[in-house]
Design a protein around this motif. Sequence first.
Motif, PDB file in Angstrom:
ATOM      1  N   ARG A   1       0.869  -1.177   0.000  1.00  0.00           N
ATOM      2  CA  ARG A   1       0.000   0.000   0.000  1.00  0.00           C
ATOM      3  C   ARG A   1       0.907   1.229   0.000  1.00  0.00           C
ATOM      4  O   ARG A   1       1.659   1.469   0.941  1.00  0.00           O
ATOM      5  CB  ARG A   1      -0.906   0.009   1.222  1.00  0.00           C
ATOM      6  N   LEU A   2       0.810   1.996  -1.067  1.00  0.00           N
ATOM      7  CA  LEU A   2       1.592   3.220  -1.217  1.00  0.00           C
ATOM      8  C   LEU A   2       0.707   4.392  -0.840  1.00  0.00           C
ATOM      9  O   LEU A   2      -0.454   4.460  -1.260  1.00  0.00           O
ATOM     10  CB  LEU A   2       2.069   3.328  -2.667  1.00  0.00           C
ATOM     11  N   GLN A   3       1.234   5.299  -0.024  1.00  0.00           N
ATOM     12  CA  GLN A   3       0.430   6.408   0.498  1.00  0.00           C
ATOM     13  C   GLN A   3       1.173   7.731   0.375  1.00  0.00           C
ATOM     14  O   GLN A   3       2.401   7.758   0.420  1.00  0.00           O
ATOM     15  CB  GLN A   3       0.128   6.189   1.987  1.00  0.00           C
ATOM     16  N   ILE A   4       0.417   8.797   0.246  1.00  0.00           N
ATOM     17  CA  ILE A   4       0.953  10.144   0.440  1.00  0.00           C
ATOM     18  C   ILE A   4       0.332  10.622   1.743  1.00  0.00           C
ATOM     19  O   ILE A   4      -0.889  10.599   1.916  1.00  0.00           O
ATOM     20  CB  ILE A   4       0.617  11.082  -0.734  1.00  0.00           C
ATOM     21  N   MET A   5       1.186  11.012   2.675  1.00  0.00           N
ATOM     22  CA  MET A   5       0.765  11.410   4.019  1.00  0.00           C
ATOM     23  C   MET A   5       1.026  12.899   4.218  1.00  0.00           C
ATOM     24  O   MET A   5       1.959  13.455   3.659  1.00  0.00           O
ATOM     25  CB  MET A   5       1.566  10.633   5.073  1.00  0.00           C
ATOM     26  N   LYS A   6       0.217  13.522   5.047  1.00  0.00           N
ATOM     27  CA  LYS A   6       0.407  14.918   5.445  1.00  0.00           C
ATOM     28  C   LYS A   6       1.073  14.920   6.812  1.00  0.00           C
ATOM     29  O   LYS A   6       0.529  14.390   7.781  1.00  0.00           O
ATOM     30  CB  LYS A   6      -0.954  15.632   5.502  1.00  0.00           C
ATOM     31  N   SER A   7       2.260  15.479   6.895  1.00  0.00           N
ATOM     32  CA  SER A   7       2.998  15.525   8.148  1.00  0.00           C
ATOM     33  C   SER A   7       2.439  16.642   9.026  1.00  0.00           C
ATOM     34  O   SER A   7       2.323  17.783   8.593  1.00  0.00           O
ATOM     35  CB  SER A   7       4.482  15.776   7.872  1.00  0.00           C
ATOM     36  N   ARG A   8       2.049  16.287  10.237  1.00  0.00           N
ATOM     37  CA  ARG A   8       1.542  17.279  11.194  1.00  0.00           C
ATOM     38  C   ARG A   8       1.730  16.738  12.600  1.00  0.00           C
ATOM     39  O   ARG A   8       2.079  15.570  12.799  1.00  0.00           O
ATOM     40  CB  ARG A   8       0.080  17.594  10.916  1.00  0.00           C
ATOM     41  N   GLN A   9       1.446  17.548  13.582  1.00  0.00           N
ATOM     42  CA  GLN A   9       1.542  17.114  14.966  1.00  0.00           C
ATOM     43  C   GLN A   9       0.429  16.093  15.227  1.00  0.00           C
ATOM     44  O   GLN A   9      -0.707  16.256  14.786  1.00  0.00           O
ATOM     45  CB  GLN A   9       1.391  18.307  15.902  1.00  0.00           C
ATOM     46  N   GLY A  10       0.759  15.031  15.911  1.00  0.00           N
ATOM     47  CA  GLY A  10      -0.214  13.966  16.149  1.00  0.00           C
ATOM     48  C   GLY A  10      -0.144  12.939  15.030  1.00  0.00           C
ATOM     49  O   GLY A  10       0.902  12.746  14.415  1.00  0.00           O
ATOM     50  N   THR A  11      -1.243  12.280  14.750  1.00  0.00           N
ATOM     51  CA  THR A  11      -1.282  11.260  13.712  1.00  0.00           C
ATOM     52  C   THR A  11      -1.285  11.903  12.330  1.00  0.00           C
ATOM     53  O   THR A  11      -2.068  12.813  12.065  1.00  0.00           O
ATOM     54  CB  THR A  11      -2.542  10.387  13.875  1.00  0.00           C
TER      55      THR A  11
END
Length: 185
Positions: free
Chosen positions: A106-116
């Motif tokens: 599973r390939l994902q683009i994630m948004k980096s932020r505080q918390g999950t």
Amino acid sequence: MNTTTETLLAAAAALAVATAPTAAAAAAAAAAAPAAATLSYRCSTSTQTIDDAGYSGPAPDNWEIKIQVCAARSGSTVHTYADISWDGPAFYAAKDATIFDGAKVRLQIMKSRQGTDPVVVEREFEIKDRLEKATSGGDRDGHYRTPAISHLAGSGAYGNAVLYLDWHKDGRGYRGHDYKGSPTV
């Protein structure tokens, strides 16, 4: 004007009209190609040794699976892909297609932020047949690069990959193996 000259002029005119859209399309493709070629991907690599949960005999049954996750940014669009390589044990029969009930990344683009970090977009790629493919001697070493996925994402996005394996006869279904995400782009 003679018939040969008229025929040649008509053919030249038809050729000019027929190639004009083709030339315009080729110019547009050439203009777009440098943009894709100039993406500067940033990558992270991690490796895991994974035990065949469906086998408990004396033969070595661990798989060495390495995934490199790469991400690049082009304006507001983030692109990511995964490069997967593996070294599987050779104790299986050369034509054994029952090592896995399923295998995918599973390939994902994630948004980096505080918390999950939330998933912005994801796509799965089936790799069961690739993992089970062997040489006549039973060697199961291989490599697969996923197509890139892309999505509009604000600053601080990165690529991520999770390997899901469903071992044949272990009765547990898919189990995920997290790999190191790419650097933030």
